[in-house]
Design a protein around this motif. Sequence first.
Motif, mmCIF file in Angstrom:
data_model
loop_
_atom_site.group_PDB
_atom_site.id
_atom_site.type_symbol
_atom_site.label_atom_id
_atom_site.label_comp_id
_atom_site.label_asym_id
_atom_site.label_seq_id
_atom_site.Cartn_x
_atom_site.Cartn_y
_atom_site.Cartn_z
ATOM 1 N N LEU A 98 27.355 42.339 30.362
ATOM 2 C CA LEU A 98 28.555 42.241 31.503
ATOM 3 C C LEU A 98 29.236 41.684 30.360
ATOM 4 C CD1 LEU A 98 26.450 40.726 35.000
ATOM 5 C CD2 LEU A 98 28.232 43.504 33.863
ATOM 6 N N LEU A 99 29.277 40.623 29.298
ATOM 7 C CA LEU A 99 30.093 39.964 28.859
ATOM 8 C C LEU A 99 30.508 40.705 27.512
ATOM 9 C CD1 LEU A 99 29.624 36.363 28.998
ATOM 10 C CD2 LEU A 99 31.362 38.014 30.406
ATOM 11 N N LEU A 100 30.331 41.666 27.174
ATOM 12 C CA LEU A 100 30.214 41.733 25.692
ATOM 13 C C LEU A 100 29.495 43.452 25.285
ATOM 14 C CD1 LEU A 100 29.036 39.929 23.658
ATOM 15 C CD2 LEU A 100 31.187 39.391 24.440
ATOM 16 N N GLY A 101 29.329 44.243 26.533
ATOM 17 C CA GLY A 101 28.881 45.531 26.898
ATOM 18 C C GLY A 101 27.474 45.435 25.504
ATOM 19 N N TRP A 102 27.022 44.153 24.943
ATOM 20 C CA TRP A 102 25.992 44.580 24.314
ATOM 21 C C TRP A 102 24.408 44.561 25.016
ATOM 22 C CZ3 TRP A 102 25.343 44.667 19.323
ATOM 23 C CH2 TRP A 102 24.611 44.268 18.589
ATOM 24 N N SER A 103 24.086 45.644 25.261
ATOM 25 C CA SER A 103 22.463 45.852 25.742
ATOM 26 C C SER A 103 21.221 46.593 25.563
ATOM 27 C CB SER A 103 22.785 46.747 26.904
ATOM 28 O OG SER A 103 22.925 48.372 26.718
ATOM 29 N N TYR A 104 22.222 47.979 23.944
ATOM 30 C CA TYR A 104 21.219 48.928 23.651
ATOM 31 C C TYR A 104 20.728 48.321 22.030
ATOM 32 C CZ TYR A 104 23.002 52.648 26.039
ATOM 33 O OH TYR A 104 22.570 53.806 27.035
ATOM 34 N N GLY A 105 21.484 46.842 21.714
ATOM 35 C CA GLY A 105 21.634 46.050 20.277
ATOM 36 C C GLY A 105 20.069 45.089 21.100
ATOM 37 N N SER A 106 20.156 44.570 22.292
ATOM 38 C CA SER A 106 18.932 43.962 22.811
ATOM 39 C C SER A 106 18.621 44.157 22.851
ATOM 40 C CB SER A 106 19.856 42.839 23.557
ATOM 41 O OG SER A 106 20.605 42.230 24.169
ATOM 42 N N ALA B 275 2.383 35.710 21.895
ATOM 43 C CA ALA B 275 3.341 36.798 21.470
ATOM 44 C C ALA B 275 4.102 37.230 21.914
ATOM 45 C CB ALA B 275 2.218 37.958 20.647
ATOM 46 N N TYR B 276 3.168 38.064 23.122
ATOM 47 C CA TYR B 276 4.652 38.942 23.980
ATOM 48 C C TYR B 276 5.410 38.058 24.847
ATOM 49 C CZ TYR B 276 5.977 40.889 27.954
ATOM 50 O OH TYR B 276 6.999 41.366 29.214
ATOM 51 N N ASN B 277 6.005 36.384 25.384
ATOM 52 C CA ASN B 277 6.401 35.860 25.376
ATOM 53 C C ASN B 277 7.563 35.251 24.417
ATOM 54 O OD1 ASN B 277 6.216 35.531 28.576
ATOM 55 N ND2 ASN B 277 4.617 34.049 28.043
ATOM 56 N N THR B 278 7.000 35.417 23.522
ATOM 57 C CA THR B 278 8.459 35.312 21.968
ATOM 58 C C THR B 278 8.831 36.697 22.018
ATOM 59 O OG1 THR B 278 6.205 35.789 20.458
ATOM 60 C CG2 THR B 278 6.909 33.224 20.604
ATOM 61 N N GLN B 279 8.505 37.454 21.869
ATOM 62 C CA GLN B 279 9.501 38.895 21.383
ATOM 63 C C GLN B 279 10.138 39.551 22.933
ATOM 64 O OE1 GLN B 279 6.930 41.437 19.199
ATOM 65 N NE2 GLN B 279 5.545 39.919 18.997
ATOM 66 N N LYS B 280 10.020 39.503 23.984
ATOM 67 C CA LYS B 280 10.080 40.375 24.904
ATOM 68 C C LYS B 280 11.850 39.664 25.547
ATOM 69 C CE LYS B 280 9.243 36.689 29.154
ATOM 70 N NZ LYS B 280 8.857 36.273 30.468
ATOM 71 N N ALA B 281 12.343 40.506 26.220
ATOM 72 C CA ALA B 281 13.410 40.613 26.774
ATOM 73 C C ALA B 281 13.953 40.230 27.808
ATOM 74 C CB ALA B 281 13.931 42.109 26.162
ATOM 75 N N ASP B 282 14.458 39.137 27.689
ATOM 76 C CA ASP B 282 14.807 37.998 28.663
ATOM 77 C C ASP B 282 15.998 38.936 29.863
ATOM 78 O OD1 ASP B 282 14.572 36.030 30.613
ATOM 79 O OD2 ASP B 282 16.727 35.107 29.997
ATOM 80 N N ASN B 283 15.729 39.378 31.138
ATOM 81 C CA ASN B 283 16.180 40.030 31.474
ATOM 82 C C ASN B 283 18.138 39.173 31.781
ATOM 83 O OD1 ASN B 283 14.707 42.152 32.605
ATOM 84 N ND2 ASN B 283 14.235 40.935 34.667
ATOM 85 N N SER B 284 17.837 38.024 32.419
ATOM 86 C CA SER B 284 19.920 37.436 32.792
ATOM 87 C C SER B 284 20.121 37.876 31.520
ATOM 88 C CB SER B 284 19.330 36.176 32.610
ATOM 89 O OG SER B 284 18.472 35.433 32.118
ATOM 90 N N LYS B 285 19.353 37.155 30.038
ATOM 91 C CA LYS B 285 19.666 37.389 29.013
ATOM 92 C C LYS B 285 20.610 38.332 28.323
ATOM 93 C CE LYS B 285 18.089 33.263 26.093
ATOM 94 N NZ LYS B 285 16.830 32.865 25.600
ATOM 95 N N VAL B 286 20.347 39.756 28.733
ATOM 96 C CA VAL B 286 20.573 41.186 28.387
ATOM 97 C C VAL B 286 21.762 41.632 29.337
ATOM 98 C CG1 VAL B 286 19.779 43.178 28.361
ATOM 99 C CG2 VAL B 286 18.482 41.664 27.790
ATOM 100 N N TRP B 287 21.214 40.938 30.459
ATOM 101 C CA TRP B 287 22.448 40.970 31.778
ATOM 102 C C TRP B 287 24.131 40.305 31.574
ATOM 103 C CZ3 TRP B 287 23.680 44.670 34.669
ATOM 104 C CH2 TRP B 287 22.857 45.351 35.087
#
Length: 86
Positions: A22-30, A6-18
């Motif tokens: 960097l590309l869209l300024g999208w971090s708080y939404g993630s 359950a944790y693995n399906t819900q956690k935030a992936d570092n590389s995706k968030v970064w």
Amino acid sequence: MTNFEAYNTQKADNSKVWLLFLLLGWSYGSLGSMGKQVLFYLTLGGCGVWGMYRLLTLNKAIKKYNRQIALNCGLGSDELLKLNLI
């Protein structure tokens, strides 16, 4: 489904968030803060100041978010330690 799965399906992936930041300024939404994300966009990242701050604190925010997800999934302190969330 186990707590760890359950944790693995819900956690935030570092590389995706970064990458999104960097590309869209999208971090708080993630990380579950849509209100802050909208405010971030409306102020253009606080005219860059807020964006620079986020650049320096994003790793800590991801770790904090993942720690909360792990606790919500029922993982114990030993599992949090193994996941490097403590």
